[in-house]
Structures are given as structure tokens and as C-alpha cells.
Design an enzyme around this catalytic site. Structure first.
Site, PDB file in Angstrom:
ATOM      1  N   HIS A 173      -5.099  22.091 -99.786  1.00 34.87           N
ATOM      2  CA  HIS A 173      -5.333  20.979-100.712  1.00 34.87           C
ATOM      3  C   HIS A 173      -6.234  19.886-100.137  1.00 34.87           C
ATOM      4  CE1 HIS A 173      -1.445  22.175-103.071  1.00 34.87           C
ATOM      5  NE2 HIS A 173      -2.473  22.940-103.356  1.00 34.87           N
ATOM      6  N   ASP A 204      -2.319  15.832 -94.422  1.00 36.89           N
ATOM      7  CA  ASP A 204      -2.275  15.129 -93.136  1.00 36.89           C
ATOM      8  C   ASP A 204      -2.772  16.055 -92.018  1.00 36.89           C
ATOM      9  OD1 ASP A 204      -0.063  16.618 -91.828  1.00 36.89           O
ATOM     10  OD2 ASP A 204       1.225  15.710 -93.347  1.00 36.89           O
ATOM     11  N   GLN A 217      -0.128  22.924 -97.434  1.00 35.86           N
ATOM     12  CA  GLN A 217      -0.525  22.204 -98.643  1.00 35.86           C
ATOM     13  C   GLN A 217      -0.758  20.739 -98.303  1.00 35.86           C
ATOM     14  OE1 GLN A 217       2.265  23.602-102.127  1.00 35.86           O
ATOM     15  NE2 GLN A 217       3.278  23.994-100.189  1.00 35.86           N
ATOM     16  N   ASN A 218      -0.400  20.367 -97.069  1.00 33.86           N
ATOM     17  CA  ASN A 218      -0.466  18.949 -96.697  1.00 33.86           C
ATOM     18  C   ASN A 218      -1.895  18.536 -96.356  1.00 33.86           C
ATOM     19  OD1 ASN A 218       2.234  19.063 -97.014  1.00 33.86           O
ATOM     20  ND2 ASN A 218       2.725  19.106 -94.839  1.00 33.86           N
ATOM     21  N   TYR A 270      -5.794   6.693-101.800  1.00 34.26           N
ATOM     22  CA  TYR A 270      -5.959   7.522-100.600  1.00 34.26           C
ATOM     23  C   TYR A 270      -6.189   6.676 -99.350  1.00 34.26           C
ATOM     24  CZ  TYR A 270      -5.653  11.597-103.540  1.00 34.26           C
ATOM     25  OH  TYR A 270      -5.171  12.550-104.402  1.00 34.26           O
ATOM     26  N   SER A 289       8.586  22.429-102.476  1.00 31.91           N
ATOM     27  CA  SER A 289       9.361  22.695-103.694  1.00 31.91           C
ATOM     28  C   SER A 289       8.822  23.926-104.428  1.00 31.91           C
ATOM     29  CB  SER A 289       9.307  21.479-104.617  1.00 31.91           C
ATOM     30  OG  SER A 289       7.964  21.240-105.010  1.00 31.91           O
TER      31      SER A 289
HETATM   32  P1  OAD Z   1       7.226  18.353-102.985  1.00 34.81           P
HETATM   33  O1  OAD Z   1       7.418  16.874-102.932  1.00 34.81           O
HETATM   34  O2  OAD Z   1       7.064  19.001-104.299  1.00 34.81           O
HETATM   35  O3  OAD Z   1       8.457  19.062-102.269  1.00 34.81           O
HETATM   36  C1  OAD Z   1       8.939  18.594-101.043  1.00 34.81           C
HETATM   37  C2  OAD Z   1       9.957  19.567-100.502  1.00 34.81           C
HETATM   38  O4  OAD Z   1      10.327  19.114 -99.205  1.00 34.81           O
HETATM   39  C3  OAD Z   1      11.254  19.668-101.331  1.00 34.81           C
HETATM   40  O5  OAD Z   1      11.584  21.028-101.536  1.00 34.81           O
HETATM   41  C4  OAD Z   1      12.285  18.971-100.443  1.00 34.81           C
HETATM   42  O6  OAD Z   1      13.586  19.554-100.569  1.00 34.81           O
HETATM   43  C5  OAD Z   1      11.725  19.231 -99.067  1.00 34.81           C
HETATM   44  N1  OAD Z   1      12.137  18.274 -98.034  1.00 34.81           N
HETATM   45  C6  OAD Z   1      12.420  16.942 -98.150  1.00 34.81           C
HETATM   46  N2  OAD Z   1      12.747  16.428 -96.950  1.00 34.81           N
HETATM   47  C7  OAD Z   1      12.647  17.442 -96.046  1.00 34.81           C
HETATM   48  C8  OAD Z   1      12.854  17.536 -94.637  1.00 34.81           C
HETATM   49  N3  OAD Z   1      13.222  16.484 -93.900  1.00 34.81           N
HETATM   50  N4  OAD Z   1      12.675  18.741 -94.048  1.00 34.81           N
HETATM   51  C9  OAD Z   1      12.294  19.827 -94.790  1.00 34.81           C
HETATM   52  N5  OAD Z   1      12.087  19.793 -96.105  1.00 34.81           N
HETATM   53  C10 OAD Z   1      12.262  18.613 -96.734  1.00 34.81           C
HETATM   54  O7  OAD Z   1       6.004  18.683-102.000  1.00 34.81           O
HETATM   55  P2  OAD Z   1       5.092  19.994-101.923  1.00 34.81           P
HETATM   56  O8  OAD Z   1       5.865  21.208-102.274  1.00 34.81           O
HETATM   57  O9  OAD Z   1       4.392  19.964-100.613  1.00 34.81           O
HETATM   58  O10 OAD Z   1      -0.760  18.486-104.084  1.00 34.81           O
HETATM   59  O11 OAD Z   1       4.048  19.690-103.072  1.00 34.81           O
HETATM   60  C11 OAD Z   1       2.995  20.565-103.302  1.00 34.81           C
HETATM   61  C12 OAD Z   1       1.766  19.820-103.772  1.00 34.81           C
HETATM   62  O12 OAD Z   1       2.107  18.953-104.849  1.00 34.81           O
HETATM   63  C13 OAD Z   1       1.176  18.883-102.737  1.00 34.81           C
HETATM   64  O13 OAD Z   1       0.304  19.542-101.832  1.00 34.81           O
HETATM   65  C14 OAD Z   1       0.435  17.879-103.565  1.00 34.81           C
HETATM   66  C15 OAD Z   1       1.484  17.657-104.625  1.00 34.81           C
HETATM   67  O14 OAD Z   1       1.080  17.186-105.833  1.00 34.81           O
HETATM   68  C16 OAD Z   1      -1.804  17.723-104.440  1.00 34.81           C
HETATM   69  O15 OAD Z   1      -1.814  16.505-104.361  1.00 34.81           O
HETATM   70  C17 OAD Z   1      -2.960  18.523-104.934  1.00 34.81           C
END
Ligand code: OAD
Length: 231
Positions: free
Chosen positions: A104, A89, A86-87, A53, A172
Site C-alpha cells: 500500500h 511505515d 500492508q503497512n 499524511y 483484519s
Molecule cells: P485494521 O485496522 O483493519 O486491522 C488491524 C488488526 O490488528 C485487527 O485485526 C486487530 O485485531 C489487530 N491488532 C490490534 N492490536 C494488535 C496487536 N497489539 N497485535 C496484533 N494485532 C493487533 O488494519 P489492516 O488490516 O492493516 O490501507 O488494514 C488494511 C488496510 O486498510 C491498510 O493497509 C489501510 C487500511 O485502510 C490503506 O490505507 C490503503
């Protein structure tokens, strides 16, 4: 004012230079979740978890909000906007969004490892082993790890169930309970997803999917919502 809920994931910050988790070359390809993002990892090797982190915090301090974060602020002129992210940042806050709920946790905060309500800002990028809370226990990152409850979930669910418009950006929809929010939106409201990836079809019922990167798709969608007199 109509209530507009914006649910964001790692994709909105990707073009600022922060890696997503599950894309090719994402964070979970470099690290194992069970080594850095669970209470058991913290029990086993807290120094390694801190290092993970700390490194991410250092990166965060070097990047800036992008056109997608900034465009969302514009919506506040017409809508009552609530960001649910969920971010971990702070790019929505730095862009100027007024209401941001972190499901999160937050990378720029630390928390007591024995009392969940003792939360502190972190100065700079490094949280060190040996830094303790006012009760004398080691400070941990203020992150919701896998296997932990999501304290803000009930609040987020309640807000989402009163939405007039729902926008989902760059997620995702793999991680529950957060991903379940989408199914709590009222029937018949306008719903949009901005994400260039392929999202599981069962999430997409009644949702207009804009297959676009956040810095392009979000400003376009914002322009449309600002103009639309029916919403
Ligand atoms: P993911 O990494 O699972 O998904 C990222 C999403 O962003 C995907 O659907 C990509 O298609 C999309 N993506 C990539 N580049 C992009 C762009 N330039 N513009 C728009 N979309 C784009 O990330 P999260 O869904 O946020 O939790 O993951 C959810 C949680 O899983 C996070 O909060 C974290 C992780 O493990 C914890 O750490 C507790």
C-alpha cells in the site's frame, strides 16, 4: 532455505504507538476514508490530504520497531524470509528485515502526481503543497489509495504461491486485493495468524490462530519455528 512469507497489517505496529484503522479508536473512526485516502479526496482538497499524511509521518518518526518486528529478523537465520506488508511505515526495515514489499505504498516517500515511476524520499516529516516532481507536477504521498490499482499485487501473489510457511500478523483481512493473498498459499503448508481480535472464520481454514498481541505472539511463534526440525 525454505521460503517463509510474513504478511503484516496495522496490528504489528500498534504496540509501537501507531493506530490501527478499524479497531475501536482506530484511524477510520476519526477520519473518513473518502476525505483522505482516495484519488477524489486528492482532487478535491489536496492540502487536507497532505496534512493527514504529514501528521502520520511526524508520528512515525517518533516511534520505534517493537519486539514483533525484531523477532521476525531472527527468522532470517533459518529461512528465506519475505515480508509482505500492508503497512506504510518503515518499522520492518528499521528492525533489520532484508526483504520487505509494501503493498500500500510508503509514508516516507513522495511521488509525482502525473507519473507513477517518479518516486522520491521525503526529508523530515512534511511534504508541502508547491513541492513538485522533475516534470513540474505537485508531489503526492506515495500511498495506494482506495480505488487505485495495487501495483505490487502480482508480485506479492507470485511470491505467496511459492510459500513453504505463511504467517499473518495483525490484520483484519478486510481490504482486497491484499486480503486475498491468504487464499493463494499452497495447500497443506503450515499457516499461522497472530492477532488478538476476532477474524472472520472463512479466512481461517487451515490456519492456526494465535490469539495474542504481536509483541507476545510473534516472539513465541518465531521461537517455535526456529526450533521445529520438521519445517
Ligand atoms: P485494521 O485496522 O483493519 O486491522 C488491524 C488488526 O490488528 C485487527 O485485526 C486487530 O485485531 C489487530 N491488532 C490490534 N492490536 C494488535 C496487536 N497489539 N497485535 C496484533 N494485532 C493487533 O488494519 P489492516 O488490516 O492493516 O490501507 O488494514 C488494511 C488496510 O486498510 C491498510 O493497509 C489501510 C487500511 O485502510 C490503506 O490505507 C490503503
Amino acid at each position: 532455505m525454505k521460503k517463509l512469507i510474513v504478511f503484516t497489517g496495522a496490528g504489528i505496529s500498534a504496540e509501537s504507538g501507531i493506530k490501527t484503522f478499524r479497531d475501536k479508536d482506530g484511524l477510520w473512526e476519526q477520519y473518513r476514508i473518502e476525505d483522505v485516502a482516495t484519488p477524489e479526496a486528492w482532487e478535491r482538497n489536496p492540502a487536507y490530504v497532505q496534512e493527514f499524511y504529514n501528521f502520520r509521518r511526524k508520528q512515525l518518526l517518533e516511534v520505534k520497531p517493537n519486539a514483533a518486528h525484531l523477532a521476525l529478523v531472527e527468522l532470517e537465520k533459518k529461512y528465506d524470509v519475505q515480508i509482505i506488508t500492508q503497512n506504510i511505515d518503515d518499522l520492518h526495515e528499521r528492525a533489520g528485515s532484508q526483504k520487505v514489499l509494501h503493498l500500500h505504498g510508503e509514508l516516507l516517500k513522495s511521488r509525482s502526481s502525473i507519473h507513477k515511476d517518479h518516486i522520491y524520499p521525503i526529508q523530515g516529516w512534511e511534504l508541502k503543497m508547491g513541492e513538485v516532481c522533475e516534470l513540474g507536477s505537485q508531489l503526492r504521498p506515495h500511498i495506494v489509495w482506495f480505488g487505485e490499482l495495487v501495483p505490487e499485487m502480482e508480485n506479492a501473489a507470485n511470491i505467496t504461491s511459492h510459500a513453504d510457511v505463511f504467517i499473518c500478523i495483525g490484520t483484519s483481512l478486510n481490504v482486497y486485493p491484499a486480503a486475498g493473498l491468504i487464499s493463494l498459499t499452497p495447500d497443506g503448508i503450515p499457516k499461522y495468524l497472530v492477532d488478538p481480535g476476532t477474524i472472520d472464520q472463512h479466512h481461517l481454514k487451515g490456519i492456526e490462530h494465535l490469539h495474542n498481541k504481536a509483541t507476545e505472539g510473534v516472539p513465541e511463534l518465531v521461537a517455535l519455528l526456529m526450533k521445529d526440525e520438521n519445517i
